[in-house]
Scaffold this motif. Sequence first.
Motif, mmCIF file in Angstrom:
data_model
loop_
_atom_site.group_PDB
_atom_site.id
_atom_site.type_symbol
_atom_site.label_atom_id
_atom_site.label_comp_id
_atom_site.label_asym_id
_atom_site.label_seq_id
_atom_site.Cartn_x
_atom_site.Cartn_y
_atom_site.Cartn_z
ATOM 1 N N GLY A 154 0.803 -1.212 0.000
ATOM 2 C CA GLY A 154 0.000 0.000 0.000
ATOM 3 C C GLY A 154 0.837 1.264 0.000
ATOM 4 N N GLU A 155 2.140 1.128 0.163
ATOM 5 C CA GLU A 155 3.012 2.301 0.108
ATOM 6 C C GLU A 155 3.103 2.798 -1.326
ATOM 7 N N GLU A 156 3.527 4.029 -1.504
ATOM 8 C CA GLU A 156 3.502 4.708 -2.796
ATOM 9 C C GLU A 156 4.171 3.915 -3.928
ATOM 10 N N ASN A 157 5.357 3.427 -3.731
ATOM 11 C CA ASN A 157 6.073 2.714 -4.801
ATOM 12 C C ASN A 157 5.966 1.202 -4.693
ATOM 13 N N SER A 158 5.113 0.713 -3.826
ATOM 14 C CA SER A 158 4.947 -0.726 -3.640
ATOM 15 C C SER A 158 3.977 -1.263 -4.684
ATOM 16 N N ARG A 159 4.395 -2.269 -5.400
ATOM 17 C CA ARG A 159 3.564 -2.854 -6.457
ATOM 18 C C ARG A 159 3.657 -4.372 -6.395
ATOM 19 N N VAL A 160 2.654 -5.037 -6.935
ATOM 20 C CA VAL A 160 2.706 -6.476 -7.153
ATOM 21 C C VAL A 160 3.349 -6.676 -8.515
ATOM 22 N N ILE A 161 4.270 -7.592 -8.598
ATOM 23 C CA ILE A 161 4.954 -7.857 -9.864
ATOM 24 C C ILE A 161 4.739 -9.319 -10.243
ATOM 25 N N THR A 162 4.242 -9.522 -11.447
ATOM 26 C CA THR A 162 4.091 -10.868 -11.993
ATOM 27 C C THR A 162 4.899 -10.940 -13.266
ATOM 28 N N ILE A 163 5.670 -12.004 -13.398
ATOM 29 C CA ILE A 163 6.518 -12.185 -14.575
ATOM 30 C C ILE A 163 6.109 -13.472 -15.275
ATOM 31 N N PHE A 164 5.751 -13.339 -16.551
ATOM 32 C CA PHE A 164 5.446 -14.486 -17.398
ATOM 33 C C PHE A 164 6.583 -14.616 -18.391
ATOM 34 N N THR A 165 7.264 -15.725 -18.366
ATOM 35 C CA THR A 165 8.375 -15.944 -19.283
ATOM 36 C C THR A 165 7.881 -16.831 -20.423
ATOM 37 N N PRO A 166 7.993 -16.337 -21.670
ATOM 38 C CA PRO A 166 7.516 -17.150 -22.783
ATOM 39 C C PRO A 166 8.379 -18.393 -22.956
ATOM 40 N N LYS A 167 7.733 -19.415 -23.474
ATOM 41 C CA LYS A 167 8.421 -20.663 -23.753
ATOM 42 C C LYS A 167 9.335 -20.451 -24.959
ATOM 43 N N PRO A 168 10.592 -20.892 -24.903
ATOM 44 C CA PRO A 168 11.477 -20.702 -26.052
ATOM 45 C C PRO A 168 10.950 -21.464 -27.270
ATOM 46 N N LYS A 169 11.108 -20.860 -28.438
ATOM 47 C CA LYS A 169 10.674 -21.517 -29.670
ATOM 48 C C LYS A 169 11.648 -22.634 -30.023
ATOM 49 N N THR A 170 11.081 -23.717 -30.506
ATOM 50 C CA THR A 170 11.904 -24.841 -30.953
ATOM 51 C C THR A 170 12.025 -24.771 -32.476
ATOM 52 N N ASP A 171 12.882 -25.601 -33.040
ATOM 53 C CA ASP A 171 13.047 -25.639 -34.501
ATOM 54 C C ASP A 171 11.740 -25.992 -35.192
ATOM 55 N N SER A 172 10.936 -26.882 -34.594
ATOM 56 C CA SER A 172 9.664 -27.256 -35.222
ATOM 57 C C SER A 172 8.689 -26.084 -35.216
ATOM 58 N N ASP A 173 8.719 -25.251 -34.157
ATOM 59 C CA ASP A 173 7.877 -24.045 -34.128
ATOM 60 C C ASP A 173 8.275 -23.094 -35.239
ATOM 61 N N LYS A 174 9.569 -22.926 -35.465
ATOM 62 C CA LYS A 174 10.063 -22.023 -36.511
ATOM 63 C C LYS A 174 9.647 -22.533 -37.880
ATOM 64 N N ASN A 175 9.735 -23.836 -38.090
ATOM 65 C CA ASN A 175 9.339 -24.407 -39.388
ATOM 66 C C ASN A 175 7.850 -24.252 -39.636
ATOM 67 N N ASN A 176 7.036 -24.415 -38.602
ATOM 68 C CA ASN A 176 5.584 -24.256 -38.737
ATOM 69 C C ASN A 176 5.212 -22.825 -39.085
ATOM 70 N N ASN A 177 5.941 -21.859 -38.559
ATOM 71 C CA ASN A 177 5.669 -20.445 -38.880
ATOM 72 C C ASN A 177 6.091 -20.089 -40.289
ATOM 73 N N GLU A 178 7.123 -20.752 -40.830
ATOM 74 C CA GLU A 178 7.596 -20.461 -42.174
ATOM 75 C C GLU A 178 6.732 -21.094 -43.240
ATOM 76 N N ASN A 179 6.100 -22.236 -42.955
ATOM 77 C CA ASN A 179 5.284 -22.966 -43.921
ATOM 78 C C ASN A 179 3.816 -22.935 -43.504
ATOM 79 N N PRO A 180 3.058 -21.932 -43.981
ATOM 80 C CA PRO A 180 1.650 -21.838 -43.569
ATOM 81 C C PRO A 180 0.789 -22.930 -44.166
#
Length: 180
Positions: A154-180
């Motif tokens: 509740g103090e002036e600069n006090s905040r709740v912080i949530t961090i979502f880290t994206p899952k790293p892309k794999t080679d198969s993810d990259k290939n799927n994005n290149e070939n629609p």
Amino acid sequence: MLKRFSSLLSKFILVALIPSAVLAQGKSDFSQPMEVESSQEELDIKNNRLVLTDNVIIRQGTLLIRADRLEASASENAEQADTFVAEGSPATYSQTLDDGNQINAEANKITYFQGEQRLELSGNARISQGSSSSSGELITYDLDEQTVTATSSGEENSRVITIFTPKPKTDSDKNNNENP
């Protein structure tokens, strides 16, 4: 008398450290032997209170709790401990869940309310699972509902912080994005 006291102490420790709500999260851990270590232990039978101090370590399967002090107490009408308070700089909790995910929590004080199946982390609180985390002054984790609520001081600069880290892309993810 000593045998009865020893049996009572063993039962109190087991009841104090195996909350039923957590059983649903890491079932395999609770079939393992429990090891509780501390430099000092005090059981107040009259007031239904157990205090462990000085480098408290609790291990059971993948569950690990570290604290400077742990107090387990029972309310006046309770037959077993119903409130557990771990304190440290910070007190920590970690466990590998049945699905393989790791949950970690730390705070100056970790309070477990057994009857409400609720974990409260207060004072520099942080909880994480996988690569995501939340931090704030107070974090409430409802074990039964699997919900987390975080609030700032509740103090002036006090905040709740949530961090979502994206899952790293794999080679198969990259290939799927290149070939629609």
